[in-house]
Design an enzyme around this catalytic site. Structure first.
Site: not given
Length: 255
Positions: A153, A149
């Site tokens: 990002k 994750y």
């Protein structure tokens, strides 16, 4: 044609839903898209005539193109696109299946690219248009137990900064909103990590939606951190040496 419009991905719940309601109530034409489910149905019932909903899977390029073209054509203009759709798995990197890591990248990175690419010609026709991408506090320094994750990002951050320069000639402002932990369905049924405990899950979807409203209508800023504590960490992090940033992250995450 004079009513401004916004297209939102991942709109059935959490930040996307709160943002869709915020803009619809402010008089914007809102296209709220997500995977099929009861969340979309209840959103349409709650928001009224300014909002249209539809199913869209950001991992399917043809579906994204058709949906973006259809909404822009219906609205007559496309002022803002919010790339909000995202998925998350928390845990040790080696204990999460590779296919799940790949799915996170496909939704959080490639999905963002698909939507941006499809939206570009419509945004370029609208003076002062904006593309807003959802980044995260985990794009500032790699966060243990959020590895894929966090990596996704970081990619969103890089894409945002590149397109902010590339698309300026078309009068499209590209920016990223950076929330830390938000009380939303994304964090339902997951255990708290040390970083969650120390930073706190204090943000609400409505609070993030207000920042997105400023990103869409206020002065042009490249990065918008959300939450007082994270704002302080973000600003100080721009000036801290790498070793100090690493130390700060170790204090937050317990690693």
């Amino acid at each position: 044609m004079n009513q401004p419009s916004i297209l939102i991905t991942g709109a059935a719940s959490g930040i996307g839903r709160a943002t869709a309601l915020h803009f619809a109530r402010a008089g914007w034409r809102v296209g709220a898209f997500d995977l099929p489910g009861p969340g979309l149905d209840s959103l349409a019932a709650e928001a009224g005539d300014n909002l249209v909903t539809g199913a869209m899977d950001v991992t399917r390029g043809a579906e994204v193109q058709t949906t973006v073209d259809g909404f822009a054509g219906q609205a007559g203009r496309l002022d803002v696109v919010l790339n909000n759709a995202g998925i998350l798995s928390i845990g040790q990197f080696a204990e999460i299946e590779p296919d799940r890591h790949a799915a996170i990248v496909d939704v959080n990175v490639t999905g963002v690219m698909r939507v941006a690419h499809a939206a570009y010609p419509h945004l370029a026709k609208t003076p002062g248009a904006r593309l807003i991408n959802l980044a995260s506090a985990s794009a500032d320094f790699g966060v243990p137990e959020f590895a894929s994750y966090s990596a996704s990002k970081f990619a969103v951050r890089g894409l945002t900064e590149a397109l902010n320069l590339e698309w300026a000639a078309a009068d499209i402002h590209v920016c990223a909103v950076w929330p830390s932990f938000v009380r939303s369905p994304m964090l339902d049924n997951v255990g708290e990590t040390t970083s969650m405990q120390r930073l706190g899950i204090s943000l609400t979807p409505e609070g993030v939606a207000r920042v997105i409203w400023r990103a869409a209508t206020g002065r042009r800023r490249l990065h918008l951190p959300v939450g007082l504590l994270y704002k302080l960490l973000f600003v100080s992090g721009q000036w801290l040496p790498f070793a100090m940033k690493r130390l700060s992250m170790r204090l937050i995450t317990g690693y």
